[in-house]
Design a protein around this motif. Sequence first.
Motif, mmCIF file in Angstrom:
data_model
loop_
_atom_site.group_PDB
_atom_site.id
_atom_site.type_symbol
_atom_site.label_atom_id
_atom_site.label_comp_id
_atom_site.label_asym_id
_atom_site.label_seq_id
_atom_site.Cartn_x
_atom_site.Cartn_y
_atom_site.Cartn_z
ATOM 1 N N THR A 39 -72.908 41.111 -15.063
ATOM 2 C CA THR A 39 -73.215 40.024 -15.994
ATOM 3 C C THR A 39 -74.644 40.115 -16.522
ATOM 4 O O THR A 39 -74.924 39.752 -17.666
ATOM 5 C CB THR A 39 -73.024 38.657 -15.300
ATOM 6 O OG1 THR A 39 -71.672 38.565 -14.821
ATOM 7 C CG2 THR A 39 -73.297 37.513 -16.263
ATOM 8 N N MET A 40 -75.543 40.627 -15.688
ATOM 9 C CA MET A 40 -76.949 40.730 -16.076
ATOM 10 C C MET A 40 -77.251 41.993 -16.880
ATOM 11 O O MET A 40 -78.420 42.331 -17.107
ATOM 12 C CB MET A 40 -77.844 40.696 -14.831
ATOM 13 C CG MET A 40 -77.772 39.406 -14.039
ATOM 14 S SD MET A 40 -78.390 37.981 -14.972
ATOM 15 C CE MET A 40 -78.299 36.693 -13.701
ATOM 16 N N GLY A 41 -76.238 42.677 -17.332
ATOM 17 C CA GLY A 41 -76.441 43.929 -18.052
ATOM 18 C C GLY A 41 -77.253 43.797 -19.328
ATOM 19 O O GLY A 41 -77.816 44.783 -19.816
ATOM 20 N N TRP A 42 -77.373 42.586 -19.852
ATOM 21 C CA TRP A 42 -78.128 42.377 -21.099
ATOM 22 C C TRP A 42 -79.592 42.781 -20.969
ATOM 23 O O TRP A 42 -80.237 43.146 -21.952
ATOM 24 C CB TRP A 42 -78.042 40.917 -21.541
ATOM 25 C CG TRP A 42 -78.451 39.919 -20.483
ATOM 26 C CD1 TRP A 42 -77.630 39.259 -19.614
ATOM 27 C CD2 TRP A 42 -79.784 39.489 -20.172
ATOM 28 N NE1 TRP A 42 -78.352 38.442 -18.787
ATOM 29 C CE2 TRP A 42 -79.678 38.560 -19.106
ATOM 30 C CE3 TRP A 42 -81.040 39.779 -20.686
ATOM 31 C CZ2 TRP A 42 -80.791 37.932 -18.543
ATOM 32 C CZ3 TRP A 42 -82.162 39.164 -20.121
ATOM 33 C CH2 TRP A 42 -82.022 38.258 -19.069
ATOM 34 N N ILE A 43 -80.115 42.747 -19.730
ATOM 35 C CA ILE A 43 -81.535 43.073 -19.565
ATOM 36 C C ILE A 43 -81.826 44.532 -19.907
ATOM 37 O O ILE A 43 -82.930 44.874 -20.333
ATOM 38 C CB ILE A 43 -82.021 42.758 -18.129
ATOM 39 C CG1 ILE A 43 -83.556 42.814 -18.090
ATOM 40 C CG2 ILE A 43 -81.427 43.714 -17.113
ATOM 41 C CD1 ILE A 43 -84.157 42.449 -16.756
ATOM 42 N N ASP A 44 -80.834 45.407 -19.758
ATOM 43 C CA ASP A 44 -81.039 46.821 -20.065
ATOM 44 C C ASP A 44 -81.384 47.006 -21.544
ATOM 45 O O ASP A 44 -82.280 47.773 -21.904
ATOM 46 C CB ASP A 44 -79.791 47.632 -19.717
ATOM 47 C CG ASP A 44 -79.537 47.685 -18.217
ATOM 48 O OD1 ASP A 44 -80.286 47.037 -17.464
ATOM 49 O OD2 ASP A 44 -78.596 48.374 -17.794
ATOM 50 N N GLU A 45 -80.658 46.287 -22.392
ATOM 51 C CA GLU A 45 -80.915 46.384 -23.831
ATOM 52 C C GLU A 45 -82.281 45.787 -24.178
ATOM 53 O O GLU A 45 -83.021 46.343 -25.002
ATOM 54 C CB GLU A 45 -79.826 45.667 -24.620
ATOM 55 C CG GLU A 45 -80.021 45.748 -26.131
ATOM 56 C CD GLU A 45 -78.915 45.055 -26.900
ATOM 57 O OE1 GLU A 45 -78.794 45.300 -28.111
ATOM 58 O OE2 GLU A 45 -78.169 44.256 -26.292
ATOM 59 N N VAL A 46 -82.615 44.663 -23.545
ATOM 60 C CA VAL A 46 -83.907 44.024 -23.808
ATOM 61 C C VAL A 46 -85.053 44.980 -23.495
ATOM 62 O O VAL A 46 -86.004 45.112 -24.279
ATOM 63 C CB VAL A 46 -84.043 42.732 -22.968
ATOM 64 C CG1 VAL A 46 -85.475 42.194 -23.025
ATOM 65 C CG2 VAL A 46 -83.074 41.670 -23.470
ATOM 66 N N MET A 47 -84.956 45.682 -22.364
ATOM 67 C CA MET A 47 -86.035 46.588 -21.986
ATOM 68 C C MET A 47 -85.991 47.890 -22.774
ATOM 69 O O MET A 47 -87.029 48.417 -23.169
ATOM 70 C CB MET A 47 -85.979 46.860 -20.485
ATOM 71 C CG MET A 47 -86.358 45.650 -19.645
ATOM 72 S SD MET A 47 -86.766 46.055 -17.930
ATOM 73 C CE MET A 47 -85.173 46.612 -17.352
ATOM 74 N N ALA A 48 -84.797 48.410 -23.016
ATOM 75 C CA ALA A 48 -84.682 49.663 -23.768
ATOM 76 C C ALA A 48 -85.242 49.505 -25.180
ATOM 77 O O ALA A 48 -85.860 50.422 -25.728
ATOM 78 C CB ALA A 48 -83.229 50.118 -23.805
ATOM 79 N N LYS A 49 -85.026 48.323 -25.772
ATOM 80 C CA LYS A 49 -85.517 48.060 -27.129
ATOM 81 C C LYS A 49 -86.896 47.403 -27.132
ATOM 82 O O LYS A 49 -87.418 47.075 -28.197
ATOM 83 C CB LYS A 49 -84.511 47.182 -27.882
ATOM 84 C CG LYS A 49 -83.174 47.864 -28.128
ATOM 85 C CD LYS A 49 -82.243 46.976 -28.926
ATOM 86 C CE LYS A 49 -80.928 47.692 -29.223
ATOM 87 N NZ LYS A 49 -79.990 46.842 -30.013
#
Length: 336
Positions: free
Chosen positions: A90-100
Amino acid sequence: MDCNNCSVTQLRFEFKMEGVAGSSFSPEVFNHLKRRGLPVEEKAGHLLVGEDGAKELWDFCLHHLKEERISFRLSQQDWKPLSSIEGVFTMGWIDEVMAKELLTCHYQPIVNASEEIFAYELLSRFHREDGSTIYPNEIFSAAKSRGRLYALDRICRMTAVKHAAVLKGAKAFINFIPTSIYSPEFCLRSTTDLAQQLGMDPEQLVFEVVETEKVDDLEHLRKILAFYKKKGFQYALDDVGEGYSTIEMLADLKPQYMKLDMQFVHGVAGDTAKQQTALKFLRKALEVGSIPLAEGIETRQDFEWLKQQGYQLFQGYYFGKPAASPIEEGQWTKRV
């Protein structure tokens, strides 16, 4: 080259079965993942898979195995029950936040006894692509859940150094979490290299230990601070309070700055118990050669009392809330 801990690479899950000596996953499970075209490795009876494989394995276990017998972990962290793995997905959104790199820094002024700006603390602010704010408790909970604290701490440090480059004369206080740095020479190299590339004077940057009171491995912290000192940077201990270690240990660390925890600052002018803590802290700071800084000041009365006792630096909403840009010289006025 960045390590996997500091880069937002695909997560690596490890699964094991509990309850029966020598138990391991059956060949059917291994072959099921293979048939699905998912990379899987078996090691000492454990299965190692990526996130897609973990989701498939989780679904398989829910329908065909006893969930309570299965545990998982990420990157050599502690083992957790399979029932908690959904939160990781569910917390996978943080990957995009940090990658971008969907973050910026806000500047909060730190002033001297004459109420002149001495420095700014740089505070990370995260946002989604639509511009909506992600609050600190959300971002750190997600990072911890997915084993991204190393990567989160690194991206916050790097972003803060970039924002510090615009300051003219004022120092920049930059937070870091000691437990997110396993090797100072390796983990901090990119930060120090960036400061050098930007042509910054090392003494302009003050690296601030977050949650000093919670540091357990003092030898590890000592190595980190020694690395910063070797590179010419300064450092501060944050949130120091009445229970913080011995004077001998503080003398050994030799921080350039010590910040009194805001819980002992709010209302100190009229609270004798807080005054005792503030005075004890002040004596401790001066004895080890540190500059005492009181944070969390919200009233003139507290500022005046602390200044009269000998505090040298001050921070808090009374002087200014964190803002998207530093106050330009000439725009700053003393508070009354």
